[in-house]
Design a protein around this motif. Structure first.
Motif, short mmCIF file in Angstrom:
data_model
loop_
_atom_site.label_atom_id
_atom_site.label_comp_id
_atom_site.label_asym_id
_atom_site.label_seq_id
_atom_site.Cartn_x
_atom_site.Cartn_y
_atom_site.Cartn_z
N GLN A 102 0.88 -1.29 0.17
CA GLN A 102 -0.14 0.17 0.04
C GLN A 102 0.90 1.32 0.10
O GLN A 102 0.61 2.38 -0.81
CB GLN A 102 -0.95 -0.04 1.19
N VAL A 103 1.83 1.25 0.94
CA VAL A 103 2.84 2.35 0.80
C VAL A 103 3.50 2.67 -0.44
O VAL A 103 3.58 3.92 -0.74
CB VAL A 103 3.80 2.16 1.97
N ILE A 104 3.80 1.35 -1.00
CA ILE A 104 4.63 1.73 -2.26
C ILE A 104 3.70 2.12 -3.48
O ILE A 104 4.07 3.06 -4.28
CB ILE A 104 5.06 0.30 -2.95
N VAL A 108 4.22 5.94 -5.36
CA VAL A 108 4.34 5.82 -6.91
C VAL A 108 3.43 6.83 -7.41
O VAL A 108 3.69 7.60 -8.32
CB VAL A 108 4.04 4.49 -7.52
N VAL A 109 2.18 7.00 -6.90
CA VAL A 109 1.02 7.64 -7.45
C VAL A 109 1.58 9.29 -6.90
O VAL A 109 1.44 10.23 -7.85
CB VAL A 109 -0.47 7.38 -6.65
N PHE A 110 1.90 9.14 -5.86
CA PHE A 110 2.46 10.70 -5.41
C PHE A 110 3.55 11.31 -6.38
O PHE A 110 3.69 12.45 -6.89
CB PHE A 110 3.03 10.65 -4.00
N VAL A 125 -2.41 14.13 -1.63
CA VAL A 125 -3.92 13.53 -1.13
C VAL A 125 -4.35 12.41 -2.06
O VAL A 125 -4.74 11.43 -1.79
CB VAL A 125 -5.22 14.74 -1.41
N PHE A 126 -3.76 12.46 -3.44
CA PHE A 126 -4.05 11.50 -4.48
C PHE A 126 -3.36 10.39 -3.97
O PHE A 126 -3.65 9.11 -4.05
CB PHE A 126 -3.71 12.03 -6.03
N ALA A 130 -4.77 6.76 -3.19
CA ALA A 130 -4.53 5.62 -4.18
C ALA A 130 -4.03 4.43 -3.31
O ALA A 130 -4.23 3.44 -3.53
CB ALA A 130 -3.66 5.98 -5.23
N GLY A 131 -2.85 4.85 -2.43
CA GLY A 131 -2.47 3.96 -1.71
C GLY A 131 -3.33 3.08 -0.73
O GLY A 131 -2.90 1.89 -0.59
#
Length: 325
Positions: A102-104, A108-110, A125-126, A130-131
């Motif tokens: 989840q953290v990964i 990645v999305v950040f 926030v995104f 997403a995570g």
């Protein structure tokens, strides 16, 4: 009075006393019939009392079993721990590894949002959303898929056990046949039950792992039937045969509901995807028209509001097309 009359009266008195005090003088058959009838009534009453006591004990045992299963279901309705969700999805990953993933995903999305020049606050926030949500959605989809596959094959497994029991096999051997012949994931789960018995657990304790793995009403029916039969006895083949018919009927009803709700699901999918399609078409025809949404703070704000509203609408439409059966 003459002596003859006295003699006659004496004879009559002696005969009456003999008939009253010695029933055997009436004949041995009548006395024996009365004794046998009395003994028969006593034995019949004893049998009725024993049968009533047995029924009461069986009813009490069944009530206790159903009560324990109801309490277990109520516990399952509460918030399920993450490790249990992973176990019910048929995944072998550990809880800490899932949180790491989840953290990964969030990182990645950040980074992707940051490279696309999204403001730092919105990128954070995104990334957090997403995570947290994307791995959860994947887990829920895997869990639902595993449960559907199990329910599709469970009636075949129950019918195989019924055939084995009717042919004279013990229930353990019938389950061993199921663990070898049926499809996954039922095959592995019944093998897990046999493994639990191999380490010393009773059938009642071992079969409970099926409900721990797949907490569905259909599986609970099967667990209750096996538990009641092990504790109170009864015709197992008849009970499992009725259960197999119930599972088949529930499966047909599920497919019927799915067919009837397919139009609503298609409409919900079209409505949910329409804003994205319109945005893509507008961007292709007029590239500069939607640029203020991603280049100005007020545009980013309203874009976030639109995303929240879209997510809320998608959630409501999804709940509207979900049915309990």
């Amino acid at each position: 009075m003459s002596p003859l009359v006295f003699a006659l009266l004496a004879i009559v008195c002696v005969g009456a006393a003999g008939l009253a005090l010695v029933p055997s003088l009436l004949g041995p058959s009548r006395a024996d019939k009365r004794i046998k009838a009395l003994q028969g009534d006593i034995q019949a009453n004893r049998r009725e009392n024993n049968a009533a006591r047995t029924r009461d004990l069986r009813r009490k045992s069944i009530q206790e079993t159903l009560k324990s299963q109801s309490e277990l279901i109520e516990k399952r309705k509460k918030r399920i721990p993450l490790q249990d969700q992973i176990f019910q999805a048929g995944m072998k990953i550990k809880r800490n590894d899932f949180i790491r993933n989840q953290v990964i995903v969030g990182v990645v999305v950040f980074i992707a949002c940051f490279l696309l020049q999204v403001p730092l606050l919105f990128a954070a926030v995104f990334g957090i959303a997403a995570g947290y949500l994307l791995p959860k959605m994947h887990l829920a989809r895997r869990r639902k898929k595993f449960q559907n596959q199990f329910l599709d094959e469970l009636p075949n497994a129950v019918e195989a056990i019924v055939r084995g029991v009717k042919s004279g096999l013990p229930i353990n051997d019938s389950m061993r046949v199921v663990a070898k012949e049926v499809k996954e994931p039922v095959k592995s789960e019944f093998q897990r039950v046999l493994d639990q018995q191999a380490v010393g657990k009773s059938m009642t304790e071992a079969v409970q792992i099926l409900f721990d793995r797949v907490p569905l009403p259909e599986v609970n029916f099967f667990v209750v039937v096996i538990t009641v039969q092990q504790q109170a006895g009864g015709n197992l083949s008849e009970a499992l045969g009725n259960l197999a018919r119930v599972l088949r009927n529930r499966k047909r009803m599920k497919q019927k509901v799915k067919a009837m709700s397919s139009e609503a699901k298609a409409s919900a999918g079209i409505i949910g995807s329409l804003p994205f399609i319109v945005a893509i078409l507008v961007t292709l025809t007029t590239p500069s028209y939607l640029l203020p949404l991603v280049q100005t703070p007020i545009g980013m704000f309203w874009l976030g509001v639109a995303a929240v509203l879209m997510a809320t609408g998608a959630f409501i439409m999804n709940r509207m097309v979900q049915f309990d059966y």
